[in-house]
Design a protein around this motif. Sequence first.
Motif, short mmCIF file in Angstrom:
data_model
loop_
_atom_site.label_atom_id
_atom_site.label_comp_id
_atom_site.label_asym_id
_atom_site.label_seq_id
_atom_site.Cartn_x
_atom_site.Cartn_y
_atom_site.Cartn_z
N THR A 128 0.69 -7.85 -1.40
CA THR A 128 0.79 -6.48 -1.92
C THR A 128 -0.46 -5.67 -1.59
O THR A 128 -0.38 -4.48 -1.29
CB THR A 128 1.01 -6.49 -3.44
OG1 THR A 128 -0.02 -7.27 -4.08
CG2 THR A 128 2.35 -7.09 -3.78
N LYS A 129 -1.61 -6.33 -1.62
CA LYS A 129 -2.85 -5.63 -1.29
C LYS A 129 -2.86 -5.21 0.17
O LYS A 129 -3.30 -4.10 0.51
CB LYS A 129 -4.04 -6.53 -1.60
CG LYS A 129 -5.38 -5.82 -1.58
CD LYS A 129 -6.48 -6.75 -2.05
CE LYS A 129 -7.82 -6.04 -2.07
NZ LYS A 129 -8.92 -6.92 -2.55
N ALA A 130 -2.35 -6.06 1.05
CA ALA A 130 -2.31 -5.73 2.48
C ALA A 130 -1.39 -4.53 2.73
O ALA A 130 -1.69 -3.66 3.55
CB ALA A 130 -1.83 -6.94 3.27
N ILE A 131 -0.27 -4.49 2.00
CA ILE A 131 0.66 -3.37 2.15
C ILE A 131 0.02 -2.07 1.65
O ILE A 131 0.15 -1.01 2.27
CB ILE A 131 1.97 -3.65 1.39
CG1 ILE A 131 2.70 -4.82 2.04
CG2 ILE A 131 2.86 -2.42 1.37
CD1 ILE A 131 3.90 -5.31 1.24
N GLU A 184 -1.05 0.90 -12.75
CA GLU A 184 -0.10 0.89 -11.64
C GLU A 184 -0.42 -0.23 -10.65
O GLU A 184 0.47 -0.92 -10.15
CB GLU A 184 -0.12 2.24 -10.93
CG GLU A 184 0.46 3.38 -11.76
CD GLU A 184 0.35 4.71 -11.05
OE1 GLU A 184 -0.09 4.72 -9.87
OE2 GLU A 184 0.69 5.75 -11.66
N LYS A 185 -1.71 -0.40 -10.37
CA LYS A 185 -2.13 -1.43 -9.43
C LYS A 185 -1.79 -2.82 -9.97
O LYS A 185 -1.26 -3.68 -9.24
CB LYS A 185 -3.63 -1.32 -9.16
CG LYS A 185 -4.16 -2.36 -8.19
CD LYS A 185 -5.67 -2.32 -8.10
CE LYS A 185 -6.17 -1.06 -7.46
NZ LYS A 185 -7.64 -1.08 -7.25
N LEU A 186 -2.10 -3.06 -11.23
CA LEU A 186 -1.85 -4.38 -11.82
C LEU A 186 -0.35 -4.70 -11.84
O LEU A 186 0.05 -5.83 -11.55
CB LEU A 186 -2.42 -4.44 -13.24
CG LEU A 186 -3.94 -4.47 -13.35
CD1 LEU A 186 -4.37 -4.38 -14.81
CD2 LEU A 186 -4.51 -5.73 -12.71
N ILE A 187 0.45 -3.71 -12.19
CA ILE A 187 1.90 -3.94 -12.23
C ILE A 187 2.43 -4.23 -10.83
O ILE A 187 3.22 -5.15 -10.61
CB ILE A 187 2.62 -2.74 -12.86
CG1 ILE A 187 2.27 -2.65 -14.35
CG2 ILE A 187 4.13 -2.85 -12.66
CD1 ILE A 187 2.83 -1.42 -15.04
N HIS A 188 1.95 -3.44 -9.86
CA HIS A 188 2.43 -3.60 -8.49
C HIS A 188 2.02 -4.94 -7.90
O HIS A 188 2.77 -5.55 -7.13
CB HIS A 188 1.90 -2.45 -7.62
CG HIS A 188 2.40 -2.47 -6.21
ND1 HIS A 188 3.74 -2.36 -5.90
CD2 HIS A 188 1.75 -2.60 -5.02
CE1 HIS A 188 3.89 -2.42 -4.59
NE2 HIS A 188 2.70 -2.56 -4.03
N ARG A 189 0.82 -5.41 -8.27
CA ARG A 189 0.33 -6.66 -7.70
C ARG A 189 0.75 -7.89 -8.49
O ARG A 189 0.34 -9.00 -8.15
CB ARG A 189 -1.21 -6.60 -7.58
CG ARG A 189 -1.67 -5.57 -6.57
CD ARG A 189 -3.16 -5.63 -6.35
NE ARG A 189 -3.61 -4.59 -5.43
CZ ARG A 189 -4.88 -4.39 -5.08
NH1 ARG A 189 -5.82 -5.17 -5.57
NH2 ARG A 189 -5.20 -3.43 -4.25
N HIS A 190 1.53 -7.70 -9.53
CA HIS A 190 2.05 -8.83 -10.29
C HIS A 190 3.58 -8.75 -10.38
O HIS A 190 4.15 -8.67 -11.48
CB HIS A 190 1.44 -8.87 -11.69
CG HIS A 190 -0.01 -9.24 -11.71
ND1 HIS A 190 -1.00 -8.33 -11.41
CD2 HIS A 190 -0.64 -10.42 -11.97
CE1 HIS A 190 -2.18 -8.92 -11.51
NE2 HIS A 190 -1.99 -10.18 -11.84
N PRO A 191 4.25 -8.81 -9.24
CA PRO A 191 5.72 -8.74 -9.25
C PRO A 191 6.35 -9.93 -9.95
O PRO A 191 7.49 -9.86 -10.40
CB PRO A 191 6.08 -8.71 -7.76
CG PRO A 191 4.92 -9.37 -7.08
CD PRO A 191 3.72 -8.96 -7.87
N HIS A 192 5.61 -11.04 -10.07
CA HIS A 192 6.11 -12.22 -10.76
C HIS A 192 6.07 -12.04 -12.28
O HIS A 192 6.67 -12.82 -13.02
CB HIS A 192 5.30 -13.45 -10.36
CG HIS A 192 3.83 -13.28 -10.58
ND1 HIS A 192 3.07 -12.43 -9.81
CD2 HIS A 192 2.99 -13.82 -11.49
CE1 HIS A 192 1.81 -12.47 -10.23
NE2 HIS A 192 1.75 -13.31 -11.25
#
Length: 324
Positions: A238-241, A210-218
């Motif tokens: 994304t990490k700040a959010i 989930e983290k990897l997908i969320h932090r790779h929106p590109h």
Amino acid sequence: MNAEDPGRIVLLTVSHRVAPGLLSWPAWQALHGADEVRCGEPEQPQLPYLSEAGVAVTPGVPDARELVDACAGGRTVVVLTGGAGDQPLTDGLARLAGSGRVRMPDLELLPGSYDLPGARLIDLVQVMDRIRVECPWTSQKTHKGLAKYAIEEAYELVEAIEDGDREELREELGDVLLQVVFHARIAEEGLPGSGEEPFSVDDVAGTLIEKLIHRHPHVFGDETAETPEDVHAHWLRTKAIEKQRESVTDGVPLGQPGLALAAKLASRVRTAGLDVPLPEGDDIGYRLLALAVRAQEEGVDPEAALRAAGRAYRDAIRTAEGTG
């Protein structure tokens, strides 16, 4: 049937890492079209599913000569084995074929199911589970008791990377992976009386996915990133959010090596665009802090630089000793 037709042998291999019953279409065709299906593994997980599908299975596998005879007259015999196959049977068939005295049936090796990438991780989890239950040392370990090994294994991994030793790198990656699987296995048991929910290695992997997908929106979303700098910017946003930190220092582990800590803090300050003067003091620690910050600004990892210098020093010592 043609009495002179030597028939056909199908060696059907199936992986225990794939859910039973999930066989390829050619495998099901071979099973339903066979004159006989044999299996030498009484606990083969596929057997109940074959029975449900109307495939009769004869227990036990004959030796090579008996199997060849069973195919006489144009019969097809399917032999169901695990992913590793049946080495004694295949060796026996090879000897018969090499003798030149036996008319051999057609022989087909048919994979019924395939291992997907990462399939051996399933084996690792199963092995860890058994060790946790049966090993007197492993069964008593706690997260706190294992913490020091995580640090040691991480350092050994870094050393293998810096040495450029591929064999050592593979082994040390395995040792680091062991720490993850070990801790996850302990976490399955929870802490008695703590009220904490247990979690498994699948939960760990799920959270990471989930983290990897969320932090790779590109990659998984609609955003674009054409340069590494774009990717880094996405990651930071994304990490700040996610973290909603009050300070840029939140999340920086203070227990890491001193030079790495100083460099990490300097990186956070620079990324945030803050102007923070270095604390002053006569202690050597303040001078090391200034050197670490300077190294980070110049794109140098101070920990790696000091390790490289330390190795050079070690080599000089061994030369002086006459052991180099």
